[in-house]
Design an enzyme around this catalytic site. Structure first.
Site, PDB file in Angstrom:
ATOM      1  N   GLU A 287      -3.276   3.015 -12.159  1.00 39.86           N
ATOM      2  CA  GLU A 287      -1.824   2.801 -12.194  1.00 39.86           C
ATOM      3  C   GLU A 287      -1.201   2.565 -10.752  1.00 39.86           C
ATOM      4  OE1 GLU A 287       2.485   3.876 -11.658  1.00 39.86           O
ATOM      5  OE2 GLU A 287       0.741   4.654 -10.420  1.00 39.86           O
ATOM      6  N   GLU A 288      -1.864   3.079  -9.735  1.00 42.93           N
ATOM      7  CA  GLU A 288      -1.405   2.726  -8.326  1.00 42.93           C
ATOM      8  C   GLU A 288      -1.889   1.461  -7.980  1.00 42.93           C
ATOM      9  OE1 GLU A 288       0.740   4.281  -6.996  1.00 42.93           O
ATOM     10  OE2 GLU A 288       0.566   6.558  -7.334  1.00 42.93           O
TER      11      GLU A 288
ATOM     12  N   ASP B   6       1.819  12.461  -6.561  1.00 44.12           N
ATOM     13  CA  ASP B   6       1.654  11.301  -7.162  1.00 44.12           C
ATOM     14  C   ASP B   6       0.318  11.096  -7.423  1.00 44.12           C
ATOM     15  OD1 ASP B   6       2.457   9.011  -8.549  1.00 44.12           O
ATOM     16  OD2 ASP B   6       2.920   7.832  -6.576  1.00 44.12           O
TER      17      ASP B   6
END
Length: 401
Positions: A151-152, A118
């Site tokens: 994003e994280e 991810d």
């Protein structure tokens, strides 16, 4: 085009994945992986003139090395422009990952670290798709590739994106999930809240009545939220959602309180509210604000003075819901069917770049590419699922309109 007729090179796709997994790029530090992805796009045939970085990092309220990476490709046949997106960053636990193939899995042989599937799977899927399209001259409409940053740590890259940089994309396909044909077509929105409680210190053994316990104010507030049905899973007549006060602390880096013999004079809490209804998420946060006011008024010192409470709430990302018959969902379903995959539509209780892409005017479906046990030291990539994710992206890109 069926899975048997897609001229897909599994060995090349696996090499891309291994290459990207080996590059560190924790959230906010995406420069190295962005450069690696950019170089790989040039290697498979994308002209450098079609690749650029935007300036989203200048608008992100956290230090960020680089902007989003964006590549635009002209179509070889007419059709609406398609957006394929993924994110460049990983969680900090992935720093120092060392990918290794073990059977049909890619695992991490670096102890104490996560792998980074991810979302290195997403990066590799997009490059493998482009390699296949260009190498085999497969007809496709105009395509935009988007690799976002941060994003994280809050979907910041997608949030600060300039929609004009997407070239007028009519629909999007975001690679950031596990099972390829489990199509995520909706996700919750989130509101973040903070409460600062300024009480008054006193000697807890000699004169506790002269103090105002910030700990007690906060505790009463959380109990009040729970009593009224606003804590944890929320299922009320007004709506459904979740909430969580995730941080209970003192001043930055310190505990709430300095010693057991001092009435706590300062507490800082940070929490969240989530719902598929944007207004209800705001309502959840407002209920917490009311609960903290109840807690404030319930605690006083000997002279009747109360704590001061500063409560703030701010939307983090909006919810979205695509209709089952929307063009993006229909295209993903039909592409899955050509591969013999059983498509299923799902909704996510977590945020995705798709939340902001939809808000920017690009209906986006999220597909998977074999990432498992993400954000843990047990993370792995399922290679057959990863290959199916690559094939699904290719099928989406080449499907007749």
């Amino acid at each position: 085009m069926s899975s048997d007729t897609i001229p897909f090179d599994e060995a090349s796709a696996e090499a891309l994945l291994m290459r990207f997994l080996a590059v560190d790029g924790v959230t906010g530090h995406e420069a190295a992986i962005a450069a690696e992805v950019s170089a790989s796009l040039v290697e498979v045939g994308v002209p450098p003139s079609m690749i650029k970085y935007d300036d989203a990092h200048k608008r992100i309220p956290l230090p960020t090395e680089t902007g989003n990476l964006i590549a635009t490709m002209p179509g070889t046949r007419p059709g609406p422009r398609l957006l394929f997106s993924t994110h460049l960053d990983t969680v900090p636990l992935c720093a120092g990952a060392k990918p290794k193939r073990e059977g049909d899995r890619i695992i991490n042989e670096a102890a104490g670290a996560a792998l980074g599937g991810d979302n290195r799977t997403g990066c590799a899927v997009l490059v493998a798709m482009v390699e296949t399209l260009l190498k085999h001259n497969l007809p496709h409409p105009p395509i935009t590739l988007l690799f976002t940053v941060r994003e994280e740590s809050g979907l910041h890259g997608a949030r600060e994106l300039d929609p004009d940089d997407l070239g007028g994309a009519a629909m999007g396909f975001n690679v950031d999930a596990q099972v390829p044909a489990n199509l995520v077509i909706g996700a919750v929105g989130q509101v973040n809240w903070q409460a600062e409680i300024h009480g008054k210190a006193s000697h807890a053994g000699v004169a506790p009545e002269k103090g105002i316990s910030s700990t007690l104010v906060a505790s009463i507030a959380l109990a009040e939220a729970h009593k009224n049905g606003w804590f944890g899973k929320i299922n009320r007549a007004e709506g459904k959602g979740t909430s969580n006060p995730g941080i209970f602390e003192g001043k930055p880096g310190a505990s709430a309180g300095d010693a057991t013999n001092v009435v706590t004079d300062y507490v800082h809490l940070v929490g969240e509210a989530r719902s598929f209804d944007e207004n209800f998420a705001v309502q959840i946060a407002a209920a917490y604000e009311a609960a903290f006011e109840t807690g404030r008024l319930a605690v006083a010192d000997l002279d009747g003075n109360h704590a001061k409470v500063k409560f703030t709430a701010k939307p983090s990302y909006p919810p979205f819901q695509l209709p089952e018959d929307s063009p993006a969902v229909d295209r993903a379903k039909r592409a899955a069917e050509t591969l013999g995959l059983s498509a299923m539509t799902l909704h996510s209780n977590g945020g995705l770049d798709a939340n902001w892409l939809v808000r920017h005017g690009v209906p986006a479906v999220t597909i998977g590419a074999g990432q498992h046990e993400i954000h843990t030291v047990n993370e792995f990539v399922d290679l057959p699922q990863y290959f199916d994710g690559c094939r699904l992206a290719i099928a989406i890109a080449t499907l007749d309109d």
